[in-house]
Design a protein around this motif. Sequence first.
Motif, PDB file in Angstrom:
ATOM      1  N   ASP A   1      49.409  18.045  -9.614  1.00 36.16           N
ATOM      2  CA  ASP A   1      49.643  17.074 -11.751  1.00 36.16           C
ATOM      3  C   ASP A   1      49.263  18.353 -12.826  1.00 36.16           C
ATOM      4  O   ASP A   1      49.767  18.510 -13.793  1.00 36.16           O
ATOM      5  CB  ASP A   1      49.032  15.613 -11.632  1.00 36.16           C
ATOM      6  CG  ASP A   1      49.805  15.506 -12.818  1.00 36.16           C
ATOM      7  OD1 ASP A   1      50.832  15.429 -12.833  1.00 36.16           O
ATOM      8  OD2 ASP A   1      48.549  14.622 -13.708  1.00 36.16           O
TER       9      ASP A   1
ATOM     10  N   LYS B   1      50.970  20.345 -15.472  1.00 33.02           N
ATOM     11  CA  LYS B   1      50.482  20.078 -17.241  1.00 33.02           C
ATOM     12  C   LYS B   1      49.915  21.789 -18.082  1.00 33.02           C
ATOM     13  O   LYS B   1      50.100  21.324 -18.765  1.00 33.02           O
ATOM     14  CB  LYS B   1      49.330  19.418 -17.815  1.00 33.02           C
ATOM     15  CG  LYS B   1      49.344  17.725 -16.685  1.00 33.02           C
ATOM     16  CD  LYS B   1      50.260  17.619 -17.934  1.00 33.02           C
ATOM     17  CE  LYS B   1      50.462  15.684 -17.475  1.00 33.02           C
ATOM     18  NZ  LYS B   1      51.098  15.348 -16.509  1.00 33.02           N
TER      19      LYS B   1
ATOM     20  N   ASN C   1      53.068  23.501 -18.274  1.00 34.25           N
ATOM     21  CA  ASN C   1      53.525  22.732 -19.875  1.00 34.25           C
ATOM     22  C   ASN C   1      55.431  22.397 -19.238  1.00 34.25           C
ATOM     23  O   ASN C   1      56.188  23.277 -19.514  1.00 34.25           O
ATOM     24  CB  ASN C   1      53.482  23.606 -20.559  1.00 34.25           C
ATOM     25  CG  ASN C   1      54.122  22.860 -21.659  1.00 34.25           C
ATOM     26  OD1 ASN C   1      54.119  20.939 -22.083  1.00 34.25           O
ATOM     27  ND2 ASN C   1      54.765  23.792 -23.285  1.00 34.25           N
TER      28      ASN C   1
ATOM     29  N   GLY D   1      57.730  17.525 -13.906  1.00 36.18           N
ATOM     30  CA  GLY D   1      56.451  16.468 -13.772  1.00 36.18           C
ATOM     31  C   GLY D   1      56.191  15.558 -13.180  1.00 36.18           C
ATOM     32  O   GLY D   1      56.044  15.161 -11.612  1.00 36.18           O
TER      33      GLY D   1
END
Length: 237
Positions: free
Chosen positions: A87, A91, A94, A98
């Motif tokens: 995760d 992030k 970007n 996800g």
Amino acid sequence: MSPLLIVISSTLIAGLTMALGAVIAYLERIENKWIEEEIRHGVMAFGGGALLSAVALVLIPEGISHLSPLTASISFIIGGLSFMFLDIFLKKINTPAGQLAAMLADFIPESIALGAAFATGNSNAILLAALIGLQNLPEGFSAYRELNATSTYKPQKIIMLFSLMAILGPISGVSGFLWLSEYPEAVSVIMVFASGGILYCIFQDLAPQVRLEKHWLPPMGAVLGFVLGMVGLMMTT
């Protein structure tokens, strides 16, 4: 039908529910914003309930049966940490994928465990297959919305991608059926590892997005999802 064909068909069907969730999200055309939000949050809550029932009623009970408390605890924690680091990585780069990555991260080890469960004649194998399909439906719904929010991914390509990803189910399931059925400890570690990751996803991605201010119906989706898994277990035991 031979057990191997059952593994292939059940994992393929479970995987195709990802594409079905994407199709539902694509066809969703609700003008009333309030109703749309209720339905979207309710679907996510249902997925969380189904995931929780898979963990509490199948993966953990079956997984800990061949493991010591220490091994089970370590496997569970490593599963949660692995999903957490995944995760964090998603992030950092970007990516809008996800939810897609999280969906595959639990679908593949679950399919491996499902194949091994069929090979050993586990009575909960059919229930696990049903729960995998149930959880993939809302996950496919959410992952489609996430990808479709960017102009990079067209709806038809997303649905086609999800359909192709369903093939990973039979590949993983057959692997578990042919090679891991003789190693129950390894299958148990995979089950508990997946459980830790799934639990992380529930509280990191799904649960925070279920709640709506001054609306109390969406969390009932989690209750209904869990009850569905519980009834399935009661009917197969």
